[in-house]
Design an enzyme around this catalytic site. Sequence first.
Site, short mmCIF file in Angstrom:
data_model
loop_
_atom_site.label_atom_id
_atom_site.label_comp_id
_atom_site.label_asym_id
_atom_site.label_seq_id
_atom_site.Cartn_x
_atom_site.Cartn_y
_atom_site.Cartn_z
N CYS A 2 0.84 -1.19 0.00
CA CYS A 2 0.00 0.00 0.00
C CYS A 2 0.88 1.25 0.00
O CYS A 2 1.88 1.33 0.70
CB CYS A 2 -0.94 0.10 1.19
SG CYS A 2 -2.14 -1.22 1.25
N ARG A 27 4.18 -0.71 -4.50
CA ARG A 27 3.76 -1.11 -3.16
C ARG A 27 2.39 -1.81 -3.16
O ARG A 27 1.96 -2.31 -2.12
CB ARG A 27 3.68 0.11 -2.25
CG ARG A 27 4.96 0.88 -2.12
CD ARG A 27 4.79 2.04 -1.18
NE ARG A 27 4.63 1.60 0.18
CZ ARG A 27 5.62 1.34 1.01
NH1 ARG A 27 6.86 1.51 0.61
NH2 ARG A 27 5.40 0.94 2.24
N TRP A 75 -2.66 -2.83 -1.72
CA TRP A 75 -2.31 -4.25 -1.78
C TRP A 75 -3.21 -4.90 -0.73
O TRP A 75 -3.07 -4.65 0.46
CB TRP A 75 -0.84 -4.44 -1.42
CG TRP A 75 -0.37 -5.86 -1.54
CD1 TRP A 75 0.13 -6.48 -2.66
CD2 TRP A 75 -0.31 -6.84 -0.49
NE1 TRP A 75 0.47 -7.78 -2.37
CE2 TRP A 75 0.21 -8.02 -1.05
CE3 TRP A 75 -0.66 -6.84 0.85
CZ2 TRP A 75 0.39 -9.19 -0.32
CZ3 TRP A 75 -0.47 -8.00 1.59
CH2 TRP A 75 0.05 -9.16 1.01
N ASN A 100 -1.84 2.07 5.52
CA ASN A 100 -0.94 1.01 5.09
C ASN A 100 -0.65 0.16 6.32
O ASN A 100 -0.24 0.70 7.34
CB ASN A 100 0.36 1.63 4.54
CG ASN A 100 1.46 0.60 4.34
OD1 ASN A 100 1.18 -0.57 4.11
ND2 ASN A 100 2.69 1.03 4.42
N GLY A 101 -0.90 -1.14 6.24
CA GLY A 101 -0.64 -2.01 7.39
C GLY A 101 -1.86 -2.83 7.74
O GLY A 101 -2.78 -2.98 6.94
N GLU A 482 16.98 -19.18 -6.06
CA GLU A 482 16.65 -17.83 -6.51
C GLU A 482 16.08 -17.87 -7.94
O GLU A 482 15.13 -17.15 -8.26
CB GLU A 482 17.91 -16.94 -6.42
CG GLU A 482 17.79 -15.54 -6.98
CD GLU A 482 16.70 -14.69 -6.34
OE1 GLU A 482 16.13 -15.07 -5.32
OE2 GLU A 482 16.41 -13.61 -6.90
N LYS A 486 12.38 -16.49 -8.93
CA LYS A 486 12.16 -15.47 -9.98
C LYS A 486 11.13 -15.97 -10.98
O LYS A 486 10.22 -15.24 -11.36
CB LYS A 486 13.46 -15.16 -10.75
CG LYS A 486 14.47 -14.28 -10.10
CD LYS A 486 14.13 -12.82 -10.03
CE LYS A 486 13.48 -12.47 -8.73
NZ LYS A 486 14.33 -12.26 -7.60
N GLU A 489 7.59 -16.15 -9.50
CA GLU A 489 7.11 -14.82 -9.13
C GLU A 489 6.54 -14.05 -10.33
O GLU A 489 5.49 -13.43 -10.23
CB GLU A 489 8.31 -14.07 -8.53
CG GLU A 489 8.01 -12.76 -7.89
CD GLU A 489 9.26 -12.14 -7.27
OE1 GLU A 489 10.39 -12.47 -7.71
OE2 GLU A 489 9.10 -11.32 -6.37
N HIS A 505 15.84 -38.15 -3.80
CA HIS A 505 15.09 -38.35 -2.55
C HIS A 505 13.65 -37.88 -2.67
O HIS A 505 13.00 -37.62 -1.67
CB HIS A 505 15.81 -37.64 -1.41
CG HIS A 505 17.18 -38.17 -1.16
ND1 HIS A 505 17.40 -39.43 -0.63
CD2 HIS A 505 18.41 -37.66 -1.43
CE1 HIS A 505 18.71 -39.65 -0.56
NE2 HIS A 505 19.34 -38.59 -1.06
N LYS A 604 6.25 -4.84 -3.71
CA LYS A 604 7.70 -4.70 -3.59
C LYS A 604 8.15 -4.62 -2.14
O LYS A 604 9.17 -5.17 -1.76
CB LYS A 604 8.12 -3.42 -4.34
CG LYS A 604 9.59 -3.14 -4.33
CD LYS A 604 10.28 -3.96 -5.38
CE LYS A 604 11.78 -3.78 -5.35
NZ LYS A 604 12.43 -4.97 -5.94
O1 M6R Z 1 12.98 -5.67 0.72
P1 M6R Z 1 13.43 -7.04 1.10
O2 M6R Z 1 14.70 -7.44 0.46
O3 M6R Z 1 13.49 -7.22 2.61
O4 M6R Z 1 12.29 -8.00 0.58
C1 M6R Z 1 12.28 -9.36 0.87
C2 M6R Z 1 11.38 -10.11 -0.09
O5 M6R Z 1 10.06 -9.67 0.05
C3 M6R Z 1 11.82 -9.92 -1.54
O6 M6R Z 1 13.15 -10.28 -1.72
C4 M6R Z 1 10.94 -10.76 -2.49
O7 M6R Z 1 11.18 -12.11 -2.28
C5 M6R Z 1 11.24 -10.34 -3.93
N1 M6R Z 1 10.05 -9.88 -4.56
C6 M6R Z 1 11.84 -11.41 -4.74
O8 M6R Z 1 12.08 -11.00 -6.05
#
Ligand code: M6R
Length: 609
Positions: A2, A27, A75, A100-101, A482, A486, A489, A505, A604
């Site tokens: 948000c 956000r 959000w 926000n929150g 990672e 990606k 996501e 396994h 984000k």
């Molecule tokens: O701002 P941060 O690095 O603390 O955020 C942590 C995760 O929310 C962030 O890395 C998230 O996994 C990304 N969107 C991955 O691309």
Amino acid sequence: MCGIVGAISQRDVGKLLLEGLKRLEYRGYDSAGISMINHQGQLCRLRTQGRVAKLLESFEKNPIAGTLGISHTRWATHGIPHERNAHPHQSGDDIAVVHNGIVENFETLRDQLFQSGYIFHSETDTETIAHLMHCEFQKTDDFLKAAKNVAGQLKGAFALGIINVKDPDRLIAVRCGSPLVVGIGIEENFLASDPIALVGVTQQFIFLEDGDIADVKRDKITIYDKHGKEITRDIHISELTYDSASLGEYRHFMLKEIFEQPEALRTTLGCSLNENDVSPDAFGVESKACLEKTSHVTIVACGTSHHAAMIARYWIEELAHIPCQVEIASEFRYRHVIVQPNTLFVTISQSGETADTLAALRLAKEMDYLGALTICNVPASSLVRESDFAFITRAGVEVGVASTKAFTTQLLGLLLLAVTLARSTIDKKQRAKLIQLLRELPDEIDEVLKLSERIRELADLFANKQHALFLGRGLQYPVALEGALKLKEISYIHAEGYPAGELKHGPLALVDKNMPVIAVAPSNDLLEKLKSNLQEVRARGGQLIVFADTQSGIKNGDDIITIEMPKVDNLIAPIVYTVPLQLLSYYVALIKGTDVDHPRNLAKSVTVE
Ligand code: M6R
């Protein structure tokens, strides 16, 4: 999670409030809204489901003129994405609130307000705040006092912007756990979740602390701390520019940010090295004594930043011979933690506002850690302000929800930390060699970026795929994790990362001709082991895509596609091998037609637990 913008001025603020929202879309982007007090003293509101662009269209058709207002991009936490759940929320025609929150006790408050006759039109926790404000204002006839009373009744983490037609010369801001800044102008002042919203409007900011309530007028800002005491907070000058928040020649921020990695790494290196070593100030001027005493390290982070921590563990243990424990922040905070003597507590975060990481830091500060270091990309963030020391990654603003350049610069910072901690395990000559290796890193990334077209062609393979497996061993195992994060996501393909030795396994059962298996395979001590694992995939008809250098001896074949990577030292290989996986996810997402920079359900900056 948000985005909030607020403004009080002599000029019309509608466009400014909407422009700010566009920059805060990272956000949250399921709905957006704006409330202003118009020149006739009436509260006017526009809300739309979907992206900020829709709100802009609606505003074009139904413009509002006024000098005081608040806006919001959402959000969802409570209630589906829908116009009725979009902020601002109102109580009657008087009070409007953006939030926000999460208000954890909203159900109890809502029941009480309902009993008192308040009608609810949404499923949000925020509407409760609006009615509570109305109720307290009825009792006190004092806007500021009402806001203070409301803040005292809310449990959870929240940032609020509130306006009231009965007191139209002030904007009230409340911060408790979620970020909020006050922007200082000339005869006008502002509010935002992130200074980026106000680029071009002001460069001067006050970062509110938890428990702060700001009474923002056109020509005066008064801040009260959590005890209700009037307090002066420092003014910070931001260096953000419009460029940092614009796309330039690129189609998406994610692609722009992938290609910015060599420059981001160069800048981060430039700020952290002296001639042959890591600069003693790289982790903060007062960090030296603490780092010298460190004999254990605990690293806590979320998501991509957690993957950076997993890689750091290999580096710290290998170079500095210091035990390193890595944990997901949301787990760390609910566990009985045993702290070893002389343990350095490290957090990693792009945003510096991730609620779980911040909570873990606050918890750690009550324990017997030697000190708290954060590796962070936002110098004025809560994590940096609350940690004892900070390594600032110089990635620049990262807009795409999928973290790319922030991740690789975090890795660089962590490798520098390992080198710094390795004071007695590597000699001067070895250190100088390592530093030289790091200096060459941006050029290696430039080389990998040249593979972009080749990787784009490869992405076609994923057009009809539902699942994918990513494999790596040793330092490359977190790189595989990672890569999988990606892909899922931004392309919504279900992807898992595995240490290749673990395949037999369980996950091997999934492998057939419909399962692309992506392996990161630089030539290193574990390569032969990895090759055996890849044979297991081939034997079961899996489609292999392998990122490997020429020395690996892995050749293209019917069931194996090899992408040739530059030969690099094993220590920096995780940084180098991350980049093609970012590109692969990006191009697969393009084929899938997803909203690359704003993937569904994500935001984000994750400022809620
Ligand atoms: O701002 P941060 O690095 O603390 O955020 C942590 C995760 O929310 C962030 O890395 C998230 O996994 C990304 N969107 C991955 O691309």
